[in-house]
Design a protein around this motif. Sequence first.
Motif: not given
Length: 143
Positions: A3, A17, A20, A5-6
């Motif tokens: 991911c 995801c 998150c 983002n995380c």
Amino acid sequence: MYCRNCGKEIESQAVVCPSCGVPPMLEKKFCQACGEVTQPNQTMCTKCGVALVAKTQVSETKNKMAAGLLGIFLGCFGIHKFYLGYNKEAIIMLAISLGAGLVTCGAATGVMSVIGLIEGIIYLTKPDEEFEQLYIQGHKGWF
Ligand SMILES: [Zn+2]
Ligand SMILES: [Zn+2]
């Protein structure tokens, strides 16, 4: 894949995801291939060398409707494949249409037109998300 983002490892087909809740390619905080921390304006991962593509950048430049219509009307020349960035497949179609088309009195060009037409229709009938996953992120060369 990871991911963006995380940084958690997730399934490559995941639209969102699971850890998150953000679309995995939307953010630019981690490398999608190795999970390394990346900077927002970095274009290549310094750890694994993969190109860092954010989903938002890609969707602005590639349009499903345009690719579909190009396939339907100019499919025999592989224009829709050039448009999607499949240069190798596009050149193959162009070469068969022009080269083999000449020898076979246009029969090969006709076959390529049909392939382009079918691919154009497939592009147009796919949901936006699937189109993006298959042809923009997945680089599915044929059909
Ligand atoms: Zn995440
Ligand atoms: Zn990486």
